[in-house]
Design a protein around this motif. Structure first.
Motif, PDB file in Angstrom:
ATOM      1  N   SER A  43      71.526  -1.409  88.915  1.00 37.48           N
ATOM      2  CA  SER A  43      70.085  -1.286  88.734  1.00 37.48           C
ATOM      3  C   SER A  43      69.350  -2.390  89.473  1.00 37.48           C
ATOM      4  CB  SER A  43      69.722  -1.386  87.254  1.00 37.48           C
ATOM      5  OG  SER A  43      70.316  -0.339  86.542  1.00 37.48           O
ATOM      6  N   LEU A  44      69.878  -3.572  89.348  1.00 40.73           N
ATOM      7  CA  LEU A  44      69.213  -4.704  89.986  1.00 40.73           C
ATOM      8  C   LEU A  44      69.171  -4.508  91.483  1.00 40.73           C
ATOM      9  CD1 LEU A  44      67.947  -7.443  89.596  1.00 40.73           C
ATOM     10  CD2 LEU A  44      70.200  -8.468  89.847  1.00 40.73           C
ATOM     11  N   ARG A  89      67.133  -1.268  92.543  1.00 39.16           N
ATOM     12  CA  ARG A  89      65.739  -1.286  92.063  1.00 39.16           C
ATOM     13  C   ARG A  89      65.347  -0.012  91.339  1.00 39.16           C
ATOM     14  NH1 ARG A  89      65.678  -3.342  97.303  1.00 39.16           N
ATOM     15  NH2 ARG A  89      64.035  -4.876  97.584  1.00 39.16           N
ATOM     16  N   SER A  99      66.697   1.988  87.551  1.00 36.96           N
ATOM     17  CA  SER A  99      67.653   1.830  86.469  1.00 36.96           C
ATOM     18  C   SER A  99      68.230   3.150  85.982  1.00 36.96           C
ATOM     19  CB  SER A  99      66.967   1.141  85.296  1.00 36.96           C
ATOM     20  OG  SER A  99      65.853   1.910  84.893  1.00 36.96           O
ATOM     21  N   MET A 158      66.948   4.808  83.818  1.00 33.21           N
ATOM     22  CA  MET A 158      66.732   4.781  82.380  1.00 33.21           C
ATOM     23  C   MET A 158      65.292   5.202  82.104  1.00 33.21           C
ATOM     24  SD  MET A 158      68.697   1.324  81.108  1.00 33.21           S
ATOM     25  CE  MET A 158      67.542   0.162  81.781  1.00 33.21           C
ATOM     26  N   ILE A 183      66.387   5.072  76.555  1.00 32.64           N
ATOM     27  CA  ILE A 183      66.344   3.865  75.733  1.00 32.64           C
ATOM     28  C   ILE A 183      65.319   4.102  74.644  1.00 32.64           C
ATOM     29  CG2 ILE A 183      65.990   1.380  75.709  1.00 32.64           C
ATOM     30  CD1 ILE A 183      68.221   2.296  77.560  1.00 32.64           C
ATOM     31  N   LYS A 205      55.221  -4.666  71.660  1.00 32.29           N
ATOM     32  CA  LYS A 205      56.421  -5.419  72.045  1.00 32.29           C
ATOM     33  C   LYS A 205      57.456  -4.513  72.697  1.00 32.29           C
ATOM     34  CE  LYS A 205      56.506  -9.461  69.079  1.00 32.29           C
ATOM     35  NZ  LYS A 205      56.799  -9.822  67.689  1.00 32.29           N
ATOM     36  N   HIS A 206      57.605  -3.323  72.144  1.00 35.42           N
ATOM     37  CA  HIS A 206      58.577  -2.401  72.712  1.00 35.42           C
ATOM     38  C   HIS A 206      58.200  -2.016  74.127  1.00 35.42           C
ATOM     39  CE1 HIS A 206      61.086  -2.149  69.325  1.00 35.42           C
ATOM     40  NE2 HIS A 206      60.257  -1.501  68.544  1.00 35.42           N
ATOM     41  N   GLN A 218      56.546  -3.759  76.207  1.00 34.08           N
ATOM     42  CA  GLN A 218      56.855  -4.907  77.065  1.00 34.08           C
ATOM     43  C   GLN A 218      58.349  -4.986  77.347  1.00 34.08           C
ATOM     44  OE1 GLN A 218      55.264  -8.209  74.858  1.00 34.08           O
ATOM     45  NE2 GLN A 218      53.249  -8.031  75.814  1.00 34.08           N
ATOM     46  N   THR A 219      59.134  -4.777  76.317  1.00 41.36           N
ATOM     47  CA  THR A 219      60.579  -4.829  76.502  1.00 41.36           C
ATOM     48  C   THR A 219      61.044  -3.774  77.494  1.00 41.36           C
ATOM     49  OG1 THR A 219      60.852  -5.586  74.233  1.00 41.36           O
ATOM     50  CG2 THR A 219      62.805  -4.708  75.330  1.00 41.36           C
ATOM     51  N   VAL A 233      59.406  -2.447  79.871  1.00 40.76           N
ATOM     52  CA  VAL A 233      59.018  -2.887  81.208  1.00 40.76           C
ATOM     53  C   VAL A 233      59.993  -3.961  81.675  1.00 40.76           C
ATOM     54  CG1 VAL A 233      57.273  -4.141  82.521  1.00 40.76           C
ATOM     55  CG2 VAL A 233      56.587  -2.287  81.005  1.00 40.76           C
ATOM     56  N   SER A 234      60.307  -4.851  80.776  1.00 44.12           N
ATOM     57  CA  SER A 234      61.271  -5.907  81.091  1.00 44.12           C
ATOM     58  C   SER A 234      62.617  -5.341  81.512  1.00 44.12           C
ATOM     59  CB  SER A 234      61.495  -6.799  79.869  1.00 44.12           C
ATOM     60  OG  SER A 234      60.614  -7.893  79.886  1.00 44.12           O
ATOM     61  N   MET A 235      62.965  -4.235  80.886  1.00 45.53           N
ATOM     62  CA  MET A 235      64.244  -3.625  81.214  1.00 45.53           C
ATOM     63  C   MET A 235      64.165  -2.833  82.506  1.00 45.53           C
ATOM     64  SD  MET A 235      65.495  -2.278  77.514  1.00 45.53           S
ATOM     65  CE  MET A 235      67.198  -2.020  77.974  1.00 45.53           C
ATOM     66  N   ARG A 236      62.993  -2.765  83.045  1.00 44.69           N
ATOM     67  CA  ARG A 236      62.773  -2.025  84.291  1.00 44.69           C
ATOM     68  C   ARG A 236      63.195  -0.566  84.188  1.00 44.69           C
ATOM     69  NH1 ARG A 236      60.536  -6.433  84.416  1.00 44.69           N
ATOM     70  NH2 ARG A 236      60.468  -7.781  86.253  1.00 44.69           N
ATOM     71  N   LEU A 278      50.765  -2.093  86.663  1.00 42.97           N
ATOM     72  CA  LEU A 278      52.117  -2.358  87.175  1.00 42.97           C
ATOM     73  C   LEU A 278      52.668  -1.172  87.952  1.00 42.97           C
ATOM     74  CD1 LEU A 278      53.896  -4.062  84.160  1.00 42.97           C
ATOM     75  CD2 LEU A 278      52.872  -5.136  86.156  1.00 42.97           C
ATOM     76  N   THR A 320      54.545  -4.271  91.349  1.00 41.19           N
ATOM     77  CA  THR A 320      53.696  -5.429  91.110  1.00 41.19           C
ATOM     78  C   THR A 320      54.297  -6.400  90.112  1.00 41.19           C
ATOM     79  OG1 THR A 320      52.218  -3.558  90.753  1.00 41.19           O
ATOM     80  CG2 THR A 320      51.221  -5.668  91.246  1.00 41.19           C
ATOM     81  N   PRO A 347      60.005 -11.123  82.008  1.00 37.94           N
ATOM     82  CA  PRO A 347      61.326 -11.367  82.598  1.00 37.94           C
ATOM     83  C   PRO A 347      62.027 -10.062  82.940  1.00 37.94           C
ATOM     84  CG  PRO A 347      61.342 -11.791  80.237  1.00 37.94           C
ATOM     85  CD  PRO A 347      59.909 -11.630  80.648  1.00 37.94           C
TER      86      PRO A 347
END
Lengths: 360, 360
Positions: A62-63, A66, A68, A70, A102, A115-116, A118-119, A121-124, A148, B9, B56
């Motif tokens: 995934s990294l 670019r 995932s 998911m 997910i 929060k979810h 954000q998470t 998004v964090s998990m991409r 974003l 972004t 992150p």
DNA sequence: CTGAAAGCGCTAACAT
DNA sequence: ATGTTAGCGCTTTCAG
């Protein structure tokens, strides 16, 4: 050579590369069926991969890639027939398209919902599908997500008015409610209450609007005391019946905003010794696996919950396939009326001059 | 400088670093509250991070840190009160411990279950919690997972006999079933059937064993025709009743292996015009949110489903905290008997010489 | 207290 | 057809 102090036994591309005596890249390509690679090497690579139990590291993939594969999902509740079914739909559709789902659960808590998001998004995650909590008011997080460029889709519940720039899939709440109420009126009900549902969420707003429209269309007054907005859960139905009963203001029929609300009505009725449908009757928006088994069997507006999920994924994949397009897509699914043992007109006394309607 | 052709972004550490004019490493540390960093820098970093909406990249973090802070979950079904509740428990416990839960659903399909396990390993989840499908027989995948050293925990359902090397959390199925049947016998039931549940899955085996033990303890014969094993879902209960009815072999009481099985019994009874509890009575293993509302209200052995989830996570975190330990841990939770309107002895005719028992 | 260097496991671009 | 180079965004030494 890297990979000396390995933390676990999970094989990597290099492990295979070493054994087959080719480069890591060749292995990567071979495993993904890239046309570059010769049949012979490909076979060899696959064989060794199988032997040593190689599993690609999705994190690394995934990294690097670019993306995932998911899809993030946010629902308000999970131990709930409707959402269980929607999730199942999303889940299956995603799975058969090679996407992992997910799941996150907001528990009807806007803060947790934020929060979810954000998470996720964090998990991409590649895209997000959400059914908002009943208390979601602050739309800032959605604006952030839009900025974003992360694709987000509303299923069923969305804020009303909705934030711009997002697609959605939901049922025709207003028409569904209208049909239910119109049917009720046609078989003689006059005193009808509408219980549950905040109007700042689309489903609450539209279902209430459908209720009101039907009442007006048939020249019936919409009584303030019988429109009790609130949440979408059991407590709302329960509390409303207690309140109405206490005030001696029981309507003939309660239109429950959701299936859990109707359940609450049943529970309150049972506790108060009220008979359904004799003392108070019920119809609700939303079906469940036990609607037929509870007594009396509950009539309802049936939402295609599973389809809501599969269609949601369909639309999402579509968006993912056309990243440049900024076009909103809105899919509206129809809802059926299912009449079982409640709301059949049997408790409506013709002696009052109201008479039984023409029926279906 | 890297990061020129950015794909979206989403801000990175470098973006913050640039603005604050420190290095990426400093930013990383500051954001994680590492003691190295001065208050001043930390504040500055946090401020900028906030401003540009930094989140992150968990993917990158996981890859680098070699831990994902994700717990993988495999359940057989989701639109199902019991699992909904277990999932909710797992979900909440994980969340409050800073773990993300990756839910997968096998749909009672062993093949799909296997794929999910592979995927979870591929995602490098830190640990896996699973409740196996009713058809899981091949244990090879579990051996593979054990060899890899990925912590795996069984909740509720596990293969019987279980693969070695894994911890588990489940309820005392045998004792629960025993209590239910003993209670039934004590109030006069004699002809009791045991429906559903494969004995190659612990819960089927133990619940059936509890049933048989109670029958034997009270000198009652275990009739072959009344022990109908099978699945754990509605269809099993439905089919069994149809079969028994067709053969004119209806027992006085049906002990349903799960709540869905009991639902199936209700549906079949309704269809056949059989009255519960008069014509055939029911008690089941497993509660649901509607057990009180269906009619007659269903008596059951209540499993602490939510706790099963939270305890599961607890044990998992424990395992994760002691990676070297290879000790299995097994947590067994008690199950209560809840008597509602079924299985109250009211349909048992004393004239047959059986008489009402002493009750509780 | 701060940062330069190295690398997690993989993929994409560009040689050869 | 195969390999080399260069990251993805982050964390972890380890040296200043």
């Amino acid at each position: 050579m890297k990979n000396t102090r390995r933390i676990n036994t999970l094989a990597t591309l290099d492990d295979i590369a070493q054994r087959v005596k080719v480069s890591r890249v060749t292995v990567s390509k071979a495993l993904r069926g890239h046309p570059d690679i010769s049949d012979k090497t490909a076979r060899m690579v696959r064989k060794v991969a199988e032997e040593i139990g190689y599993r690609p590291n999705i994190i690394a993939r995934s990294l690097s890639a670019r993306r995932s594969n998911m899809i993030g999902l946010v629902v308000p509740k999970i131990a709930h027939f409707f959402f269980g079914s929607v999730i199942e739909g999303i889940y299956n559709a995603a799975f058969s398209n090679n996407y992992e789902t997910i799941l996150t659960v907001s528990q009807e808590n806007p803060e947790r919902e934020r929060k979810h998001l954000q998470t996720l998004v964090s998990m991409r995650v590649d895209g997000i599908i959400i059914s908002v909590s009943q208390g979601t008011r602050d739309l800032e997080i959605f604006h952030w997500i839009r900025k974003l460029g992360v694709p987000l889709l509303f299923v069923d519940r969305r804020p009303s008015p909705p934030p711009e720039g997002f697609s959605s899939v939901f049922v025709d709440d207003k028409a569904g409610a209208f049909r239910a109420i119109e049917h009720a009126i046609s078989i003689g009900y006059r005193k009808i209450a509408c219980i549950g549902g905040d109007t700042r969420i689309n489903i609450g707003k539209e279902r209430t609007a459908g209720f009101e429209a039907a009442m007006k269309a048939h020249g019936l007054p919409v009584e303030k005391r019988w429109v009790i907005s609130g949440g979408f859960s059991k407590e709302t139905g329960y509390d409303a019946v207690l309140k109405l009963h206490g005030e001696r203001q029981l309507p003939e029929l309660i239109f429950a905003m959701t299936y859990p609300v109707a359940l609450g009505v049943y529970e309150a009725a049972k506790e108060l010794g009220l008979k359904i449908p004799q003392d108070v009757d019920v119809i609700c928006f939303g079906d469940s696996d036990v609607s037929r088994v509870i007594s009396p069997a509950l009539s309802c507006v049936r939402q295609p919950s599973y389809e809501l999920g599969t269609k949601g994924v369909e639309v999402m994949l579509n968006i993912l396939a056309h990243p440049e397009s900024t076009q909103e897509q809105h899919l509206i699914l129809p809802a059926d009326l299912i009449v079982r043992e409640t709301c059949t007109g049997k408790n409506v006394i013709t002696a009052t001059g109201r008479g039984k309607g023409t029926g279906q």
